[in-house]
Scaffold this motif. Structure first.
Motif, PDB file in Angstrom:
ATOM      1  N   ARG B 192     -97.004  43.970   8.197  1.00  0.00           N
ATOM      2  CA  ARG B 192     -97.446  44.454   9.516  1.00  0.00           C
ATOM      3  C   ARG B 192     -96.638  45.819   9.883  1.00  0.00           C
ATOM      4  O   ARG B 192     -97.565  46.667  10.233  1.00  0.00           O
ATOM      5  CB  ARG B 192     -96.260  43.449  10.087  1.00  0.00           C
ATOM      6  N   ILE B 193     -95.767  46.010   8.983  1.00  0.00           N
ATOM      7  CA  ILE B 193     -95.041  47.296   9.062  1.00  0.00           C
ATOM      8  C   ILE B 193     -96.116  48.443   8.661  1.00  0.00           C
ATOM      9  O   ILE B 193     -96.436  49.488   9.359  1.00  0.00           O
ATOM     10  CB  ILE B 193     -93.740  47.601   8.605  1.00  0.00           C
ATOM     11  N   LYS B 196     -99.064  49.021  10.967  1.00  0.00           N
ATOM     12  CA  LYS B 196     -98.863  49.837  12.141  1.00  0.00           C
ATOM     13  C   LYS B 196     -98.573  51.250  11.780  1.00  0.00           C
ATOM     14  O   LYS B 196     -99.070  52.091  12.672  1.00  0.00           O
ATOM     15  CB  LYS B 196     -97.453  49.295  12.700  1.00  0.00           C
ATOM     16  N   SER B 200    -100.357  54.495  13.150  1.00  0.00           N
ATOM     17  CA  SER B 200     -99.608  55.665  14.016  1.00  0.00           C
ATOM     18  C   SER B 200     -99.555  57.124  13.376  1.00  0.00           C
ATOM     19  O   SER B 200     -98.863  57.589  13.849  1.00  0.00           O
ATOM     20  CB  SER B 200     -98.219  55.130  13.973  1.00  0.00           C
ATOM     21  N   THR B 214    -103.991  58.272  21.439  1.00  0.00           N
ATOM     22  CA  THR B 214    -104.479  56.806  21.449  1.00  0.00           C
ATOM     23  C   THR B 214    -105.990  56.768  21.827  1.00  0.00           C
ATOM     24  O   THR B 214    -106.437  55.729  21.662  1.00  0.00           O
ATOM     25  CB  THR B 214    -103.622  56.510  22.915  1.00  0.00           C
ATOM     26  N   GLU B 215    -106.462  57.775  22.473  1.00  0.00           N
ATOM     27  CA  GLU B 215    -107.873  57.549  22.795  1.00  0.00           C
ATOM     28  C   GLU B 215    -108.755  57.436  21.564  1.00  0.00           C
ATOM     29  O   GLU B 215    -109.878  56.729  21.788  1.00  0.00           O
ATOM     30  CB  GLU B 215    -108.364  58.798  23.306  1.00  0.00           C
ATOM     31  N   LYS B 219    -109.644  50.672  20.824  1.00  0.00           N
ATOM     32  CA  LYS B 219    -109.108  50.502  22.152  1.00  0.00           C
ATOM     33  C   LYS B 219    -108.251  49.183  22.187  1.00  0.00           C
ATOM     34  O   LYS B 219    -107.343  49.061  22.845  1.00  0.00           O
ATOM     35  CB  LYS B 219    -110.210  50.227  23.032  1.00  0.00           C
ATOM     36  N   GLU B 220    -108.640  48.014  21.719  1.00  0.00           N
ATOM     37  CA  GLU B 220    -107.838  46.920  21.703  1.00  0.00           C
ATOM     38  C   GLU B 220    -107.713  46.337  20.034  1.00  0.00           C
ATOM     39  O   GLU B 220    -108.504  46.497  19.423  1.00  0.00           O
ATOM     40  CB  GLU B 220    -108.616  46.020  22.182  1.00  0.00           C
ATOM     41  N   GLU B 221    -106.440  45.994  20.016  1.00  0.00           N
ATOM     42  CA  GLU B 221    -106.107  45.345  18.584  1.00  0.00           C
ATOM     43  C   GLU B 221    -105.712  43.968  18.716  1.00  0.00           C
ATOM     44  O   GLU B 221    -104.982  43.692  19.980  1.00  0.00           O
ATOM     45  CB  GLU B 221    -105.215  46.163  18.042  1.00  0.00           C
ATOM     46  N   LEU B 223    -103.218  41.004  18.483  1.00  0.00           N
ATOM     47  CA  LEU B 223    -101.850  40.912  18.917  1.00  0.00           C
ATOM     48  C   LEU B 223    -100.970  40.378  17.896  1.00  0.00           C
ATOM     49  O   LEU B 223    -101.216  39.301  17.137  1.00  0.00           O
ATOM     50  CB  LEU B 223    -101.561  40.166  20.127  1.00  0.00           C
TER      51      LEU B 223
END
Lengths: 278, 223
Positions: B192-193, B196, B200, B214-215, B219-221, B223
């Motif tokens: 997970r890290i 992410k 990032s 962010t754009e 758009k959606e990931e 959860l």
């Protein structure tokens, strides 16, 4: 972080207050706040543990009560979709149509009109300077600030808003946050702040000016959309950095509220309380 | 009369108000400030602005950040009680991945710096520990209080936690990590890290102007 919190809370499309249901992991008799004291692992001390409690609270984990976790997670998911499918596109379109200056004005207007709850809660917490500042701000901003659309009280007189609510007041009196609740639409809160939120509704002029459910929901939604339009990309960023967004939001909420209860109380004690430092 | 008094009064005024400020901003503030200024200088360096200089710019920023942040302490503190259940190798692996995540988040934020004001409010010290208080004033005029928690190691004050509006980064990750370790395993946590921190990574800058990081992300990931 307010931003991130608002993210969750942003999602207030509904009928309730335009302010997030607030709660903090209170100080004082906090059933829900325990201090995790990991012993020194590997013979090394963790930074800060027990060494300098005032300066180094990094070890204070908030053990959150979350008996409703499965339900909360479902609502978290719901709010997440609500943000991406409804709030985000709507607030984006709105931002394109309305210049930022106007949107900031709308935000100021809603904030100004919500003065009674802040005033009363300052007074309830014996922050009389704070209560006075709120009155001064209201008087200045409603007149010179053109019905609250501008904030000369802060910009010219250096009087900052005192963000108090009933959840904080309850926390100030030693009531712990109790269990975590992630309401659909309303977002993260806790049992104590839910009570505070309901109580504060009686002090929200909008609920008297626009009492009909539909109209009221419309006004609150507008406030929410306006707020979201001023914080584009914030929720996305929060999700991008979180390895478990659900618990990240939960913990951030508790930390943020705890800080709010502690800090606002301090503002009045400091000699600069009446004159927020610049 | 006023002609004589005024300069005197001004000097007195300056002394009274400058003095506490000088006392307050001690060594920790100076060091945090120095690091911040170094990073902003890199961000704004015209020689590193071009799109093909992205990796070079980020490498330089990372070097400066590494000097100020105590990754080992952050990682250990973020894992908390579970730290002793992990092996030496896992400690090293976790520290590496976690620091990558934090650094990427930090750098992608700093990389989109557009002239926000940074006010240094001084520091509080208790022995080898301290808090450096900073306020970032956004372009919309919002104040964001940020505190760096620092610990003195040798002559350097190293940052081991950052809190924004009262929310401590390390505490926040600790609660996430505890949740993941409770529900699944160390392997899931690392995966997970890594996922992410890849997401990032600072976004590449187009020619000069870049849409916000962010754009550019999906758009959606999930959860």
């Amino acid at each position: 972080m307010k931003t991130v919190l608002s993210m969750g809370v942003i999602i207030i499309l509904g009928c309730a207050g335009c302010r997030s249901p607030r709660m903090d992991a209170g100080q004082g008799g906090d059933a829900a706040t325990t201090r995790e004291v990991p012993g020194p692992p590997d013979g090394q001390e963790l930074p800060g543990i027990g060494d300098a409690p005032d300066v180094v609270p990094a070890d204070q984990s908030i053990a959150v009560q979350d008996p409703l976790e499965p339900v909360n997670r479902a609502f978290f998911l719901f709010n997440d979709k609500l943000y991406f499918w409804v709030l985000k596109p709507v607030s984006k379109g709105y931002a394109r149509a309305v210049p930022q200056q106007a949107r900031l004005g709308v935000k100021n207007f809603f904030s100004n009109i919500a003065m009674p709850a802040r005033f009363v809660n300052c007074a309830l917490q014996a922050q009389f300077q704070g209560a006075w500042v709120e009155l001064e701000r209201f008087a200045i901003n409603t007149t010179i600030g053109m019905a609250g659309f501008c904030d000369p009280a802060k910009n010219k007189w250096n009087l900052s808003k005192r963000d108090e609510d009933l959840g904080q007041t309850l926390g100030w009196y030693g009531i712990g946050p109790s269990m975590y609740i992630d309401f659909p639409i309303l977002g993260p809160t806790c049992a104590r702040d839910t009570v505070g939120f309901l109580g504060d509704r009686f002090l929200d002029p909008i609920n008297y000016l626009v009492p009909k459910t539909l109209g009221n929901a419309g006004v609150k939604s507008f406030d929410t959309i306006n707020g979201a339009s001023l914080r584009p990309g914030e929720y996305e960023e929060f999700k991008r950095t979180a390895i478990d967004p659900y618990s990240a939001l939960r913990d951030a909420y508790y930390q943020y509220r705890r800080q709010l209860i502690k800090n606002e109380a301090k503002k009045d004690e400091s000699p600069a309380g009446a004159m927020p430092e610049k | 009369m006023t002609k004589i008094c005024l300069p005197g009064m001004l000097t007195g005024f300056c002394l009274v108000f400058a003095l506490p400020a000088m006392v307050l901003s001690g060594e920790p503030t100076e060091q945090v400030k120095k690091t911040t200024e170094k990073i902003l200088a890199i961000v704004q360096d015209p020689a590193l602005k071009a799109a093909d200089k992205d990796s070079e710019r980020q490498r330089q920023m990372r070097t400066v950040v590494d000097e100020r942040f105590d990754w080992a302490a952050m990682a250990r503190s973020a894992v908390g009680n579970n730290w002793r259940n992990l092996s030496e190798a896992q400690h090293a692996e976790f520290t590496g991945c976690f620091s990558e995540l934090i650094a990427n988040n930090y750098l992608s934020k700093v990389d989109s710096y557009t002239g926000e004001k940074i006010l240094y409010k001084g520091d509080k010290l208790t022995g080898a520990f301290g808090i450096v208080d900073v306020v970032i004033v956004t372009l919309r005029g919002t104040d964001i209080p940020v505190s760096y928690r620092v610990q003195k190691k040798n002559s350097e004050w190293l940052v081991y936690d950052v809190s924004i509006e009262g929310v401590s980064l390390v505490n926040n990750y600790r609660s996430q990590i505890a949740t993941i370790l409770n529900n699944s395993s160390y392997e899931t946590l690392i995966a997970r890290i890594k996922e992410k921190s890849a997401a990032s990574r600072p976004a590449p800058r187009g020619a000069g102007k870049s849409p916000s990081a962010t754009e550019q992300k999906p758009k959606e990931e999930a959860l």
